[in-house]
Design a protein around this motif. Structure first.
Motif, PDB file in Angstrom:
ATOM      1  N   ARG A  69      38.923  48.662  38.831  1.00 60.08           N
ATOM      2  CA  ARG A  69      37.815  48.298  37.769  1.00 60.08           C
ATOM      3  C   ARG A  69      37.784  46.862  37.495  1.00 60.08           C
ATOM      4  NH1 ARG A  69      37.588  46.925  32.554  1.00 60.08           N
ATOM      5  NH2 ARG A  69      40.233  47.156  32.505  1.00 60.08           N
ATOM      6  N   ARG A  70      39.062  46.230  37.366  1.00 61.55           N
ATOM      7  CA  ARG A  70      39.016  44.683  37.131  1.00 61.55           C
ATOM      8  C   ARG A  70      38.681  43.879  38.667  1.00 61.55           C
ATOM      9  NH1 ARG A  70      43.972  43.253  36.033  1.00 61.55           N
ATOM     10  NH2 ARG A  70      45.067  45.228  35.744  1.00 61.55           N
ATOM     11  N   LEU A  71      39.043  44.545  39.358  1.00 56.13           N
ATOM     12  CA  LEU A  71      38.631  43.943  40.735  1.00 56.13           C
ATOM     13  C   LEU A  71      37.179  43.860  41.172  1.00 56.13           C
ATOM     14  CD1 LEU A  71      39.527  42.535  43.524  1.00 56.13           C
ATOM     15  CD2 LEU A  71      39.638  45.088  44.511  1.00 56.13           C
ATOM     16  N   LYS A  72      36.482  45.056  40.894  1.00 53.31           N
ATOM     17  CA  LYS A  72      35.160  45.052  40.692  1.00 53.31           C
ATOM     18  C   LYS A  72      34.343  44.028  39.993  1.00 53.31           C
ATOM     19  CE  LYS A  72      34.821  49.459  39.969  1.00 53.31           C
ATOM     20  NZ  LYS A  72      34.086  50.926  39.919  1.00 53.31           N
ATOM     21  N   LEU A 104      42.843  40.212  44.042  1.00 47.84           N
ATOM     22  CA  LEU A 104      43.847  41.427  43.715  1.00 47.84           C
ATOM     23  C   LEU A 104      44.955  40.865  42.874  1.00 47.84           C
ATOM     24  CD1 LEU A 104      43.917  42.580  47.585  1.00 47.84           C
ATOM     25  CD2 LEU A 104      43.125  43.971  45.701  1.00 47.84           C
ATOM     26  N   ARG A 105      45.436  39.749  42.993  1.00 45.91           N
ATOM     27  CA  ARG A 105      46.563  39.164  42.356  1.00 45.91           C
ATOM     28  C   ARG A 105      46.204  39.268  40.902  1.00 45.91           C
ATOM     29  NH1 ARG A 105      47.643  33.256  43.473  1.00 45.91           N
ATOM     30  NH2 ARG A 105      45.644  32.986  42.328  1.00 45.91           N
ATOM     31  N   ASP A 106      45.026  39.085  40.347  1.00 41.89           N
ATOM     32  CA  ASP A 106      44.646  39.063  39.025  1.00 41.89           C
ATOM     33  C   ASP A 106      44.386  40.467  38.633  1.00 41.89           C
ATOM     34  OD1 ASP A 106      44.480  36.298  38.737  1.00 41.89           O
ATOM     35  OD2 ASP A 106      42.347  36.133  39.197  1.00 41.89           O
ATOM     36  N   ALA A 107      44.001  41.286  39.604  1.00 49.94           N
ATOM     37  CA  ALA A 107      43.559  42.718  39.210  1.00 49.94           C
ATOM     38  C   ALA A 107      44.990  43.419  39.197  1.00 49.94           C
ATOM     39  CB  ALA A 107      42.554  43.435  40.459  1.00 49.94           C
ATOM     40  N   LEU A 108      45.842  43.241  39.884  1.00 48.45           N
ATOM     41  CA  LEU A 108      47.055  43.899  39.900  1.00 48.45           C
ATOM     42  C   LEU A 108      48.080  43.497  39.081  1.00 48.45           C
ATOM     43  CD1 LEU A 108      47.434  44.551  43.726  1.00 48.45           C
ATOM     44  CD2 LEU A 108      46.772  46.233  42.151  1.00 48.45           C
ATOM     45  N   ASP A 109      47.891  42.407  38.069  1.00 42.57           N
ATOM     46  CA  ASP A 109      48.816  42.026  37.278  1.00 42.57           C
ATOM     47  C   ASP A 109      48.849  42.734  36.065  1.00 42.57           C
ATOM     48  OD1 ASP A 109      50.516  40.308  35.512  1.00 42.57           O
ATOM     49  OD2 ASP A 109      49.414  38.544  35.933  1.00 42.57           O
ATOM     50  N   PRO A 110      49.874  43.474  35.857  1.00 43.15           N
ATOM     51  CA  PRO A 110      49.956  44.532  34.588  1.00 43.15           C
ATOM     52  C   PRO A 110      49.872  43.789  33.446  1.00 43.15           C
ATOM     53  CG  PRO A 110      52.073  44.102  35.629  1.00 43.15           C
ATOM     54  CD  PRO A 110      51.173  43.553  36.491  1.00 43.15           C
ATOM     55  N   ARG A 111      50.199  42.409  33.289  1.00 44.96           N
ATOM     56  CA  ARG A 111      49.972  41.881  32.161  1.00 44.96           C
ATOM     57  C   ARG A 111      48.580  41.466  31.539  1.00 44.96           C
ATOM     58  NH1 ARG A 111      53.344  36.635  33.913  1.00 44.96           N
ATOM     59  NH2 ARG A 111      52.220  36.846  35.702  1.00 44.96           N
ATOM     60  N   LEU A 112      47.635  41.628  32.654  1.00 44.23           N
ATOM     61  CA  LEU A 112      46.117  41.407  32.259  1.00 44.23           C
ATOM     62  C   LEU A 112      45.565  42.670  31.890  1.00 44.23           C
ATOM     63  CD1 LEU A 112      45.175  38.940  35.057  1.00 44.23           C
ATOM     64  CD2 LEU A 112      45.720  38.426  32.690  1.00 44.23           C
ATOM     65  N   ARG A 113      46.265  44.115  31.861  1.00 40.74           N
ATOM     66  CA  ARG A 113      45.745  45.209  31.609  1.00 40.74           C
ATOM     67  C   ARG A 113      45.223  45.129  29.987  1.00 40.74           C
ATOM     68  NH1 ARG A 113      48.183  50.620  33.477  1.00 40.74           N
ATOM     69  NH2 ARG A 113      46.088  51.176  32.946  1.00 40.74           N
ATOM     70  N   LYS A 114      44.123  45.894  29.881  1.00 38.46           N
ATOM     71  CA  LYS A 114      43.795  45.786  28.271  1.00 38.46           C
ATOM     72  C   LYS A 114      43.808  47.258  27.779  1.00 38.46           C
ATOM     73  CE  LYS A 114      40.352  42.164  28.708  1.00 38.46           C
ATOM     74  NZ  LYS A 114      38.887  41.775  28.834  1.00 38.46           N
TER      75      LYS A 114
END
Length: 305
Positions: free
Chosen positions: A35-38, A295-305
């Motif tokens: 979702r975040r990658l999209k 992908l680095r931003d999307a797969l970073d668990p610290r950026l999950r909301k």
């Protein structure tokens, strides 16, 4: 579905984005990453370009009635036209067909080398990080030795032993290319091996191989995928460089590097011959790097909301 109470609805008011966040059901880690990658338009545009590039690498050589090795000395150095969409080279070979054949070879070498580097590095780094101690010291010293071997010398030696070709290029890349992945995975495993789920697996009698493959490696997939995404353009550029200096793919096969090498000799008179391979090398490397950033931003668990 999550129910929205009257109080929540009144509190949200016209804030549509927040109301959507409330009604959105819980997602898994990979669903949330997708979702975040999209949401990253640059990364998605790069992904679309790479998909189209892969499709053209498959069907492109068959779109015109020429083979990549066909020569027509009556049609040498012709500019782009309805008959030859990218023009022809100094031997009258169709550059459209050769460009997409080069894309097929360059992508195959880049993806194969990156995947093999990833597999070897993941296994090696996982074992080193899990056992630690003296085992880790010995394995990391081997990595340091391989890391210090000059790559070009290694390629030349392999060319003498195995002969030039695609297999030789991939082998040369894999021999030393996995050390970066091994270091990455080792660091991740060192952080994870003291976690509760690993201790629980040890208590239940799981073997080291099962702990590494079933518990530690799956929890490092995010950095691994990102690293592989960055390794592919590096491998493509390395292949193009080796082919450009004559140590890579040999004629009559075509890669983007050999096409650039052929075009250099006639650059001032026929610049279009260099434009197409240089353009696709640049765009492919840029797209992989932008996709890797996404992908680095999307797969970073610290950026999950």
């Amino acid at each position: 579905m999550v129910e929205i109470t009257r109080e929540k609805f009144e509190r949200v008011g016209p804030n549509i984005e927040e109301s959507q966040a409330i009604v959105r059901p819980s997602m898994t880690y990979w669903q949330d990453a997708w979702r975040r990658l999209k949401m990253n338009k640059v990364a998605m545009a790069s992904l679309v370009f790479l998909i189209l590039l892969g499709i053209m690498a498959i069907i492109g050589p068959y779109m015109l009635p020429y083979k990549y090795s066909d020569q027509n000395l009556m049609m040498t150095n012709k500019p782009p036209s309805a008959e030859h969409w990218f023009g022809t080279d100094y031997l009258g070979r169709d550059l459209f067909v050769r460009t997409w054949m080069g894309a097929r070879i360059s992508l195959t070498i880049g993806i194969a080398a990156a995947l093999l580097d990833g597999i070897i590095g993941v296994i090696y780094g996982g074992i080193s990080g899990y056992f630690g101690g003296q085992v880790d010291n010995v394995m990391m010293r081997i990595v340091d030795i391989l890391y210090g071997i000059p790559y070009l010398i290694l390629v030349i030696l392999l060319m003498l032993v195995m002969g030039p070709g695609i297999v030789t290029i991939i082998t040369a890349m894999v021999i030393t290319g996995w050390v970066g992945m091994a270091r990455l995975v080792r660091g991740q495993v060192l952080q994870l091996k003291e976690q509760e789920f690993v201790l629980a697996a040890k208590t239940l009698g799981a073997s080291p191989a099962r702990i590494i493959l079933k518990h530690l490696i799956p929890n490092t997939l995010g950095p691994i995928i990102v690293s592989i995404t960055f390794d592919v353009p590096a491998a493509i550029f390395t292949e193009a460089f080796l082919s450009y200096i004559g140590l890579g793919v040999q004629p009559p096969l075509a890669s983007w590097g050999t096409l650039a090498n052929d075009a250099t000799n006639v650059l001032l008179m026929y610049p279009y011959q260099l434009f197409f391979p240089a353009f696709f090398i640049s765009m492919t490397m840029l797209s992989f790097n932008l996709l890797g950033d996404g992908l680095r931003d999307a797969l970073d668990p610290r950026l999950r909301k």
